[in-house]
Write an enzyme that holds these catalytic residues in place. Structure first.
Site, PDB file in Angstrom:
ATOM      1  N   MET A 127       0.496  -1.335  -0.539  1.00 55.34           N
ATOM      2  CA  MET A 127       0.002  -0.205   0.024  1.00 55.34           C
ATOM      3  C   MET A 127       0.639   1.129   0.231  1.00 55.34           C
ATOM      4  O   MET A 127       0.231   1.790   0.411  1.00 55.34           O
ATOM      5  CB  MET A 127      -1.044  -0.431   1.691  1.00 55.34           C
ATOM      6  CG  MET A 127      -1.738  -1.695   1.459  1.00 55.34           C
ATOM      7  SD  MET A 127      -3.645  -1.145   1.943  1.00 55.34           S
ATOM      8  CE  MET A 127      -2.900  -0.130   3.865  1.00 55.34           C
TER       9      MET A 127
ATOM     10  N   LEU B  84       6.745   3.471   1.472  1.00 52.59           N
ATOM     11  CA  LEU B  84       7.467   2.190   1.521  1.00 52.59           C
ATOM     12  C   LEU B  84       8.618   2.208   2.860  1.00 52.59           C
ATOM     13  O   LEU B  84       9.152   3.699   2.982  1.00 52.59           O
ATOM     14  CB  LEU B  84       8.258   1.671   0.354  1.00 52.59           C
ATOM     15  CG  LEU B  84       7.318   1.862  -0.931  1.00 52.59           C
ATOM     16  CD1 LEU B  84       8.088   1.367  -2.198  1.00 52.59           C
ATOM     17  CD2 LEU B  84       6.484   0.821  -0.927  1.00 52.59           C
ATOM     18  N   HIS B  85       8.694   1.005   3.546  1.00 53.82           N
ATOM     19  CA  HIS B  85       9.466   1.441   4.242  1.00 53.82           C
ATOM     20  C   HIS B  85      10.803  -0.157   3.898  1.00 53.82           C
ATOM     21  O   HIS B  85      10.615  -0.780   3.063  1.00 53.82           O
ATOM     22  CB  HIS B  85       9.079   1.225   6.138  1.00 53.82           C
ATOM     23  CG  HIS B  85       8.172   0.247   5.850  1.00 53.82           C
ATOM     24  ND1 HIS B  85       8.433  -0.918   5.987  1.00 53.82           N
ATOM     25  CD2 HIS B  85       6.890   0.477   6.259  1.00 53.82           C
ATOM     26  CE1 HIS B  85       7.737  -1.751   6.283  1.00 53.82           C
ATOM     27  NE2 HIS B  85       6.374  -0.956   6.618  1.00 53.82           N
TER      28      HIS B  85
ATOM     29  N   HIS C 195       9.357  -2.773   3.243  1.00 54.21           N
ATOM     30  CA  HIS C 195       9.103  -3.839   1.945  1.00 54.21           C
ATOM     31  C   HIS C 195      10.276  -3.839   1.123  1.00 54.21           C
ATOM     32  O   HIS C 195      10.706  -4.551  -0.047  1.00 54.21           O
ATOM     33  CB  HIS C 195       8.387  -2.138   1.683  1.00 54.21           C
ATOM     34  CG  HIS C 195       7.567  -2.081   2.089  1.00 54.21           C
ATOM     35  ND1 HIS C 195       6.910  -1.022   3.022  1.00 54.21           N
ATOM     36  CD2 HIS C 195       5.805  -2.237   2.059  1.00 54.21           C
ATOM     37  CE1 HIS C 195       5.939  -0.975   2.991  1.00 54.21           C
ATOM     38  NE2 HIS C 195       4.729  -2.061   2.551  1.00 54.21           N
TER      39      HIS C 195
ATOM     40  N   LYS D 251       5.224  -9.998   9.425  1.00 54.36           N
ATOM     41  CA  LYS D 251       4.647  -8.613  10.597  1.00 54.36           C
ATOM     42  C   LYS D 251       3.282  -8.504  10.289  1.00 54.36           C
ATOM     43  O   LYS D 251       3.075  -8.475  11.781  1.00 54.36           O
ATOM     44  CB  LYS D 251       4.862  -6.924   9.923  1.00 54.36           C
ATOM     45  CG  LYS D 251       4.125  -5.686   9.834  1.00 54.36           C
ATOM     46  CD  LYS D 251       4.413  -5.351  11.578  1.00 54.36           C
ATOM     47  CE  LYS D 251       3.834  -4.124  12.425  1.00 54.36           C
ATOM     48  NZ  LYS D 251       2.508  -3.680  11.897  1.00 54.36           N
TER      49      LYS D 251
END
Ligand code: PAF
Length: 283
Positions: free
Chosen positions: A27, A30-31, A34, A146
């Site tokens: 979705m 991004l971090h 991802h 997660k």
């Protein structure tokens, strides 16, 4: 990275992609969590595809659909740096056109925990994931642990509906202080951010207890609550030790278990989970 927005373009281009196709649905915002999935897709695929779609049908009426963080420009740059070849960013009315009438309903692992607290959430997730799978037609798809319950729901759907996609679950990526990475962490105030790692400390404490031979889940939960109580602004939504596959609650950690946690911290709701192995299964 090639950016695709319409389904027609996707249908035309996907014939030419070298296989296997590895897919990372997201979705956006991004971090590192991802990016780990994207790098893995890159490594294991001929073509690495990611999607960015904030899916309205998985948000409840009082949830954060409209305020969910978005930054497409930064996302495209990050996805490219993680080796993504194709980024699919469909508009909402292309995915759910007027007259859209079909939904995917999973029972079993979708019913408890998040399923009870967020009615319709997993219906929205299962529907969009199946739609994305049908559009992208990947060989493998990568999801973070997660959202452990989500991963189990997707596995159940893929199994039950004979979806020809290999589902790969990847370990949760954490900040240095243990907080699980999540786009929603951006909602936390500095004070809440400071308190948030208590969740991970509580989960780790559970494994320590099991290692010390304490396997009754009531005693473990009591100690986890004590650790969480140290974070003053935290309110536990649920904290439970469940069978890793069925997500049914357990009395004793006598087989592979998963601790599932959901807490409210100020105005943010955070979820996390942790694997819990009985003493004899640890190496
Ligand atoms: O985990 C997420 O980001 C979403 O639930 C998913 C799987 C992309 C479906 O919208």
């Amino acid at each position: 990275v090639i950016t695709i927005q319409t389904r027609e373009e996707l249908l035309r281009l996907r014939q030419e992609w070298p296989r296997p196709v590895g897919f990372v649905p997201t979705m956006g915002y991004l971090h590192e969590g991802h990016l780990v999935l994207m790098r893995r897709a890159r490594q294991e695929s001929g073509t690495a595809v990611a999607s960015i779609f904030v899916n309205p049908t998985q948000f409840g009426p009082n949830e954060d659909y409209f305020t969910y963080p978005r930054d497409l420009e930064r996302d495209a740059w990050l996805a490219e740096s993680a080796g993504i070849d194709v980024l699919f960013i469909p508009p909402v009315d292309d995915v759910y056109p007027v007259g859209y009438a079909t939904r995917v309903e999973v029972d079993g692992p979708a019913l408890p925990w998040e399923g009870e607290r967020r009615p319709g959430h997993f219906r929205g997730v299962a529907t969009i994931v199946l739609k994305l799978f049908n559009m992208v037609q990947p060989d493998a798809a990568y999801f973070g642990e997660k959202d452990y319950q989500q991963l189990q729901v997707i596995r159940q759907m893929v199994e039950d509906l004979n979806v020809p996609v290999h589902v790969v679950g990847c370990p949760t990526v954490r900040e240095a202080d243990g907080l699980a990475m999540s786009s929603r962490n951006s909602y936390l105030t500095p004070k809440e951010r400071h308190q948030a790692p208590a969740i991970h400390r509580a989960l780790e404490k559970a494994q320590e207890m099991v290692n010390d031979g304490i396997v009754d889940t009531w005693s473990i939960s009591r100690v986890m609550y004590e650790v969480l109580a140290q974070a003053k602004d935290m309110r536990v939504d649920y904290l439970t030790i469940v069978d890793a596959r069925t997500l049914e609650e357990m009395d004793l950690v006598d087989r592979e278990a998963r601790i599932l946690a959901a807490v409210h911290l100020g105005r943010t709701r955070l979820i996390d989970n942790f694997t819990l192995l009985p003493p004899q299964q640890r190496s």
